[in-house]
Design a protein around this motif. Structure first.
Motif, short mmCIF file in Angstrom:
data_model
loop_
_atom_site.label_atom_id
_atom_site.label_comp_id
_atom_site.label_asym_id
_atom_site.label_seq_id
_atom_site.Cartn_x
_atom_site.Cartn_y
_atom_site.Cartn_z
N LYS A 190 30.45 30.74 35.46
CA LYS A 190 29.72 32.03 34.99
C LYS A 190 28.23 31.82 34.29
CE LYS A 190 33.43 34.10 36.16
NZ LYS A 190 33.74 35.26 36.78
N SER A 212 29.54 35.88 43.66
CA SER A 212 30.84 36.44 43.13
C SER A 212 31.78 35.54 44.00
CB SER A 212 30.77 37.86 43.23
OG SER A 212 31.60 37.96 42.85
N ASP A 231 33.87 42.91 35.67
CA ASP A 231 32.36 41.63 35.79
C ASP A 231 31.48 42.75 35.50
OD1 ASP A 231 33.81 40.18 37.08
OD2 ASP A 231 33.84 40.43 38.91
#
Length: 794
Positions: free
Chosen positions: A272, A280, A748
């Protein structure tokens, strides 16, 4: 016997060629889509796994705790990695990399190499980037040593051997020796470079002493652990190492670093913290689910279309049973037909894949595969999938067809029973549940992308041309010269623009209590015209002004609203006049600007500081008139060549540059949309099959109703009603599932849409329209048929 089965299969496929065409088309399109997704997912999961020592390579990342916040960064101090290697025998080697942009010249050939890396001499020991020419051990040991990729070297040297030749780097024309040529970096590497410069060039020439700076963060560090070493155990020893090596400095600066290890294989998809290139894992999961959905829909189609045609083969089965055919023989015949049909679909899939792969690579934004035959195992997997689908999807129709009772079917009427109808309807519900969920997902993805494109960012980015001067000596002269061009409205200079990189700065800002509070603030160096040109609004105090040139260039700072909140002020006005210390400068806060999105909308707005530092401005931002734009750009280029002749001219528009941050999401949206359309189209084929079957079963009923006076619209409504109920049930199943997964996907994004009720309503209506359009073809055909014929056939 097999030959006989094969002949019968081909004969039946040809006799019912329209039905066979629909079936093969549905299977081919479904398998092709699934195959592309399989290649995409496999490619995404393969990042950095080509390194033979990948299981032992770890990226060192840092959590930096200050009195104001904890910063989770993907870089380390320049001093960390060398000292870790010294203190821990578990570490076999380390290497640090740092990105940059360099002017490279060879004679009249000049390029600004944007993908340049500084790397330690152990770079090729840690990683398996193939060196085609040069010595792996010595290629990056000396100052001003350069390794080009094969493609980059060709730009400067053509077909000649580059090793041992010299190029000039930077605006100062520093001679650099080419010591190696490496294979082009694989597409599935998150470390990308066209040119690698020895790290000692940075640490001993460009920034001497940087390796002793424990608080200077900017190196991406990798450790190669010795075989058998536990990364978890090694990481547990880092706190003691940091206390021993940097404890006193940390307490003095109030910045405490915690070192963590990330497996190289996890960096691209699972980290992250960012990096040179990131993916992703959520998108990988989503596409994997979509692939399974499409494959399931294709199989359901096959079952429905085959059983829908089963009535036409009832008499064939009855006669063959009467003359002695066994149930197992009939079942093997129909399964064989199913496999043959899937093998034909396999051939069609190969053709479609070859034709559509370039388009798929373009849509995905990367070379997922140079060709489907580049990895023969993929083709073998595709073949296995096709045969498996043929076998598994053919079992149910084979069992149904081989179970017909010869007495009933030879009398002219047969029914597959309630259980068969229930199964077919359940399959259609499953198909349309998936399709409606994909419609909902597509609308939500589109709305989120539209929201990101059109949200007020808090600054003006339209018609803004940005040019990087890379600190060239002629940058100020160039800025002044473009102001006279008719199509230029205004010009400003800065160290960064929204959407671009910016540096973090160790800062001490007076907080509400009157204490100097330590924080790491994002920092823009700007000139006096920057705020006005970008239309960044002030909410308190004043902007930088030439009327205060002496103090504003040395003692003034502007903060954004988020920074003001960080230091405890309830209103921006309270921060005006407060003290600051930052990178050797001391002064007062003269203004507070309104928050603007200087990073992606996936991130929350962070505290930002601005200072006037005229010597540190590399980017020239030019506001241009939309009229006669080509002539204006040509005039700007002419000024560049006149003032900065040794550098290639390059520019970008800020709006396009800012939107690049969302390319991955935009590509995801396009792929998702296309696969959703395919899934819906295949589902409609299945519905067409069930409608065909249902109308055939009700031929006598339709004939009687027409004789008794039923109208064509009334019969169409009667035939459509049952299917609309199935779509309604699908909607009820799909809605909560789609909401759950899309809600998770939206998490996200720091700034995101709310999922509105109308999304589900529109999706349900669209599904109803599509289903009704599909069913109407068969329903109208049955409704307008001559009732005499249908009753006579009974």
């Amino acid at each position: 016997m097999l030959k006989n089965h094969f002949k019968i299969a081909l004969r039946n496929l040809w006799r019912h060629r329209v039905f066979s065409f629909i079936n093969i088309t549905g299977l081919s399109v479904g398998i092709t889509a699934c195959f592309f997704i399989f290649m995409y997912v496999t490619f995404e999961l393969s990042y950095d796994k080509f390194h033979t020592k990948a299981d032992r390579i770890y990226r060192v990342v840092t959590d930096i705790k200050t009195p104001s916040e904890t910063i989770n960064t993907d870089v380390t101090s320049w001093a960390f990695a060398p000292n870790l290697k010294t203190d821990f025998p578990e570490i076999e080697a380390f290497t640090r990399v740092s990105g940059g942009s360099f002017l490279v010249r060879k004679g009249n050939v000049k390029f600004q190499e944007e993908r340049t890396l500084f790397a330690d001499s152990t770079f090729f020991k840690v990683f398996d980037f193939k060196l085609l020419k040069g010595n792996l051990k010595t290629a990056l040991t000396a100052q001003a040593s350069i390794v080009f990729t094969k493609t980059a070297a060709k730009k400067y040297f053509g077909d000649a051997d580059p090793v041992g030749q010299t190029v000039l780097i930077t605006g100062d024309a520093i001679p650099a020796l080419v010591t190696g040529v490496m294979q082009d970096v694989p597409e599935n590497s998150q470390i990308k470079a066209d040119m690698i410069i020895s790290m000692v060039t940075l640490t001993q020439r460009f920034n001497k002493g940087i390796e002793e700076q424990w608080g200077n963060y900017g190196a991406t560090s990798y450790l190669l652990l010795k075989p058998g070493v536990s990364a978890k155990n090694l990481q547990s020893k880092f706190p003691a190492f940091m206390e021993k090596r940097n404890g006193e400095r940390s307490r003095k600066s109030q910045m405490f670093a915690t070192l963590l290890l990330e497996p190289l294989k996890d960096v691209y998809l699972h980290s992250k913290r960012g990096g040179q290139e990131v993916g992703s894992i959520s998108n990988v999961y989503i596409f994997s689910i979509v692939a399974v959905f499409i494959l399931v829909i294709a199989c359901i189609n096959f079952i429905n279309l085959t059983t829908a045609r089963s009535v036409e083969r009832a008499k064939e089965v009855g006669i063959r049973k009467v003359v002695g055919a066994l149930k197992g023989e009939l079942a093997s015949q129909f399964i064989g037909e199913s496999v043959i049909l899937c093998l034909i679909a396999f051939v069609v899939t190969i053709i479609l894949s070859v034709l559509l792969l370039p388009l798929f690579n373009q849509l995905s934004g990367k070379i997922v595969s140079p060709g489907i035959f580049s990895n023969i195992s993929n083709v073998l997997i595709l073949f296995g999938i096709s045969v498996s689908i043929g076998f598994l999807a053919g079992i149910y129709p084979a069992m149904v067809l081989s179970s017909f009772k010869p007495v009933m079917v030879l009398k002219g009427r047969f029914s597959t029973g309630t259980k068969g109808n229930l199964l077919r309807k359940s399959l259609v519900v499953a198909q349309f549940s998936i399709s409606i969920a994909l419609i909902i997902g597509t609308i939500i993805v589109y709305n989120q992308m539209d929201f990101m494109r059109n949200r007020d960012l808090g600054f003006s980015k339209d018609q803004m041309v940005v040019i990087n001067t890379n600190s060239d000596a002629g940058k100020d002269a160039f800025q002044q010269s473009v102001k006279s061009i008719p199509g230029v409205k205004s010009v400003a200079m800065s160290s960064a623009v929204p959407g671009g990189g910016n540096s973090g700065a160790y800062s001490e800002i007076e907080n509400k209590k009157g204490d100097l509070q330590i924080a790491n603030l994002d920092l823009y160096f700007v000139d006096f015209d920057y705020l006005n040109q970008f239309k960044i609004k002030m909410v308190a105090g004043r902007p930088f002004s030439k009327d205060f040139m002496t103090t504003d260039t040395s003692q003034a700072m502007i903060l954004n609203e988020e920074a003001v909140k960080l230091f405890g002020y309830s209103s921006p006005q309270q921060a005006i006049g407060r003290r600051f210390k930052q990178w050797g400068r001391e002064g007062k806060i003269v203004g507070v600007m309104k928050d603007f999105h200087f990073r992606s909308l996936q991130e929350k707005i962070k505290p930002l500081s601005m200072r006037v530092e005229l010597r540190a401005l590399d980017l020239v931002s030019i506001k241009v008139d939309a009229k006669n734009l080509p002539a204006t750009l040509a005039a700007i280029e002419s000024k560049w060549k006149e003032v900065i002749p040794n550098r290639p001219f390059s520019y970008y528009f800020l709006d396009e540059f800012f939107d690049r941050q969302y390319r991955a999401e935009q590509r995801f949206g396009k792929l998702f949309f296309n696969f959703a359309i395919l899934a819906i189209a295949i589902s409609c084929l299945g519905l067409l099959g069930l409608a065909s079957y249902s109308t055939y079963q009700r031929t006598r009923e339709i004939g009687i109703r027409k004789v008794l006076g039923a109208s064509t619209p009334g019969i169409v409504n009667m035939l459509s009603a049952d299917f609309m109920k199935l779509v309604g049930i699908s909607f009820l199943i799909a809605t909560p599932v789609a909401w759950y997964f899309m809600h998770k996907w939206l998490q996200d994004f720091a700034y995101r849409i709310d999922i509105q009720w109308w999304v589900f309503a529109v999706s349900g209506i669209l599904a109803m329209i599509v289903a009704l359009g599909t069913i109407s073809f068969q329903a109208i055909k049955a409704a307008i048929a001559n009732p005499v014929k249908s009753l006579r056939s009974e």
